[in-house]
Design a protein around this motif. Sequence first.
Motif, short mmCIF file in Angstrom:
data_model
loop_
_atom_site.label_atom_id
_atom_site.label_comp_id
_atom_site.label_asym_id
_atom_site.label_seq_id
_atom_site.Cartn_x
_atom_site.Cartn_y
_atom_site.Cartn_z
N LEU A 4 39.16 84.79 -6.87
CA LEU A 4 38.36 85.37 -5.78
C LEU A 4 37.15 84.48 -5.53
O LEU A 4 36.42 84.13 -6.45
N THR A 5 36.92 84.12 -4.28
CA THR A 5 35.77 83.30 -3.90
C THR A 5 34.95 84.04 -2.84
O THR A 5 35.46 84.96 -2.19
N PRO A 6 33.71 83.63 -2.65
CA PRO A 6 32.90 84.28 -1.61
C PRO A 6 33.56 84.25 -0.24
O PRO A 6 33.40 85.17 0.56
N ALA A 7 34.33 83.23 0.03
CA ALA A 7 35.00 83.14 1.34
C ALA A 7 36.05 84.23 1.52
O ALA A 7 36.44 84.55 2.65
N ASP A 10 34.70 89.93 2.88
CA ASP A 10 34.27 90.23 4.25
C ASP A 10 33.32 91.42 4.20
O ASP A 10 33.71 92.52 3.81
N GLY A 11 32.04 91.22 4.54
CA GLY A 11 31.05 92.30 4.52
C GLY A 11 30.99 93.00 5.87
O GLY A 11 31.03 92.35 6.93
#
Length: 199
Positions: A4-7, A10-11
Motif C-alpha cells: 500500500l502506498t500513499p498513491a 483516496d481521501g
Amino acid sequence: PGELTPADIDGRVVHTAVEPTGEFECSSDRFNRIHRAFAWTQRSNMHGGVCSDCPHAERLPYTGDGQAASEAAIHHFDMAAVYTKWLTDMHDAQNRRDGYVPHTAPFQGAGGGAGWGSAYAIIPWRCYESYGDTQILREHYAGMKKWVAYLAAVQAKLEVAQAADVGPGRTDLGGQGECLAEMRRRAAALQLRVVGAPD
C-alpha cells in the motif's frame, strides 16, 4: 496484493450538503487561519442533517453546542434545511408532559444544562431573523412555550432548595440558578417576540 502506498489512498470530504453563503478575509493570517478552521470544523460536525459536538470523540448531537455555534454557522452557510430538520428532531425528543428538551436531539443521552434545551427557542428565532422563515416559528411555538414553562418550574424548585439550604455539596446551586434564570429570560423573550413576528 502488493504494498500500500500513499498513491493508493483516496481521501474524501464528507458532510451534509450546505452551501457557503459568507466569506471572511483580512490582513491577519492568524485570523484567516482561524476562519478556515471554523469552516472545516462546522462542516466536519454536520452529517445526515445532524449537528454534532465533535467529529472525533463523542459525536453526539448536543443542542447546546449547536445553538452556541448557530449564529456563526448561519453567517457562513445556508443552514435553513439543516436547522429545519434538527428542530424537528428537538420537537420529537421533547418530553410531552413537562416540556423538557434533552441535551441531545435525536436523543442519545449525555448531560448539559439550561443552555442546551434552550436551543429549541434560540434556533427557530435565528432562522426567522436570517431567512424570514415564519413557518418554523408556527411549527415550534408550542414547543418553545412548553420549554419556557419547564424552565420556570425548575427555577422555582431550585430556589426552594436554595432557601432550605439542602445539605452539603449544594454550594453550586447559586451558579446553576443564575444560568437557568438567564436562559429562561432569553427563551421567554424570544417566545414573546415570536408572538409579535409578522405572519
